[in-house]
Write an enzyme that holds these catalytic residues in place. Structure first.
Site: not given
Ligand code: UGA
Length: 442
Positions: A124, A213, A269
């Site tokens: 990412t 994403k 994340c």
């Protein structure tokens, strides 16, 4: 048709990707600079907890389709298809992502690539990174324009990593529109056994793929903070957020998933991705578009503080001298990941306010001890709850969801349970004489 591929980075993302690429028939070389990790993987051991991954790993090592190395020379010579799955953590003291690991892979790999090849980024990254890496790769590689960089973001969830890799909702590929190359054709071949299952395959430019994403993770974070904001209102109004979530979730446009109110999101994340996204938007002069994410972050962090406040109330106004059992350390069940874990954050705050804290988690003990060495740890639920004035459930592991009052009645000092994930049945506990508290429930 079987291809030779490499996967750089053997963390949650890379190790899973490497094992799964071997599982669908490719010959895979996993690469990492961490020799200890590589030694474990070579021995067929997954260096973290991920259900089902160890079998896939072992099976493919035994079949001779999966190997590991620390050597970039070996990796560059092995094949012409390279996946990049290293971490992009939050930079210390800043919101932005730390790109040193992705940069370093390209800096070391590109000079060794002498023939046409494709690097597929999976990490990412802030929008614009792929284009920069492409430039860097072409500059450093003897193959020059022959070395392509494309972006294939990963949407796997920890705890479901194998399933999500082999049966994803969708596949996304970003290609450099200014340099039409082989990336799409190559990836279609690699993922052929997955694409056969019929999921959408979306091919777009590099920037859109990178944004897909972070947009997805931002939406998920927003959904969780939305329901947690509703939980705040439910608390103020004496309403029940779990019923509210069920009721609005029946609307297909809204959907019930990711509407579980509680102590909020953590992990490696969601928190860092929304922050890196805000930082990048600022650099692009579009910060206004994402100011709402600051509120999403605030709502989320407020849940942790709220849990500490309610805990204090529950033990009678002061945590000093109280014993608190903390059930859960991982940021979510079926994972041993404690990165930015709400559970440990709450445990730490309680301890700082004078409570004696005993943490138990089925899988995350080792990681928790390393990150928070000063907290108290117990070897089981029963041990953690011994003499407790308050029991907190902060990670909804199955074994905690299935707890019944009889398991703890004789162990605790005071029958008080605080459900930070709204995952146990209030009626059952109240009927057994316990004080039950949830978040956003009367
Ligand atoms: C998340 C995304 O879900 C994946 O699609 C993405 O690929 C991944 O990040 C990533 O960027 O690598 P993950 O971090 O494994 O996956 O965890 P989630 O299942 O999304 O849960 C994140 C946090 O939200 C957890 O702390 C969980 O307890 C919390 N959560 C989730 C809630 O508080 N309420 C919910 O309703 C759902």
């Amino acid at each position: 048709m079987s291809k030779r591929v490499t996967v750089f980075g053997t963390g949650y993302l890379g190790a899973t990707h490497a094992a799964c690429m071997a599982e669908i028939g490719h010959e895979v070389l996993g690469v990492d600079i961490d020799a200890a990790k590589i030694a474990k993987l070579e021995a067929g051991e997954v260096p973290f907890y991920e259900p089902g991954l160890d079998e896939v790993l072992k099976r493919n090592i035994e079949a001779g389709r999966l190997r590991f190395t620390t050597s970039y020379e070996e990796a560059a010579a092995w094949g012409d298809i390279h996946f990049l799955g290293v971490g992009t953590p939050q930079r210390r003291g800043e919101y932005a992502a730390d790109l040193r690991f992705v940069n370093s892979v390209v800096e070391k790999l590109a000079p060794l690539v002498t023939k046409p090849a494709v690097i597929f980024g999976k990490s990412t990254v802030p929008v614009g990174t792929a284009a920069n890496l492409g430039e860097l790769a072409r500059e450093l590689s003897p193959a020059g324009e022959g070395l392509e960089v494309a972006w294939n973001p990963e949407f796997l969830r920890e705890g479901f990593a194998v399933e999500d890799t082999l049966r994803p909702d969708r596949l996304v590929l970003g290609v450099d529109r200014d340099r039409p190359g082989r990336a799409e054709e190559v990836l279609r071949e690699i993922y052929a056994p997955i694409l056969e299952l019929g999921m959408p395959f979306i091919v777009t430019d590099l920037a859109t793929a990178e944004l897909v994403k972070v947009a997805a993770n931002s939406f998920l974070a927003t959904k969780i903070s939305f329901i947690n904001a509703m939980a705040e209102l439910c608390e103020a109004a004496g309403a029940d957020v779990t019923v509210l979530a069920d009721a609005i979730g029946h609307d297909k446009r809204i959907g019930r998933k990711f509407l579980n109110a509680g102590v909020g999101f953590g992990g490696g994340c969601l928190p860092k991705d929304i922050r890196a996204f805000m930082a990048r938007a600022g650099e692009l002069g579009a910060e206004h578009a994402l100011t709402f994410l600051r509120e999403v972050d605030n709502i989320n962090m407020r849940r942790r503080t709220r849990m500490v406040e309610i805990s204090r109330e529950l033990v009678g106004g002061s945590l000093l001298g109280s014993r608190v059992a903390v059930l859960g350390a991982a940021f979510k069940p079926d994972s041993d990941d404690v990165r930015d874990s709400p559970a440990l954050n709450v445990a730490g705050q309680l301890q700082l306010q004078g409570a004696t804290v005993n943490v138990f988690d089925p899988k995350a003990m080792e990681n928790a001890r390393r990150e928070f060495p000063t907290l108290g740890y117990s070897a089981s639920t029963e041990e953690a709850c011994q003499g407790a004035d308050l029991v907190l459930v902060v990670t909804e592991w199955k074994q905690f969801r299935e707890l019944v009052p009889a398991d703890l009645n004789k162990i605790v000092r005071r029958k008080r349970i605080f459900d930070g994930r709204n995952c146990i049945d209030p009626q059952v506990w109240r009927a057994a004489g316990w004080t039950y508290r949830g978040l956003g429930r009367p």
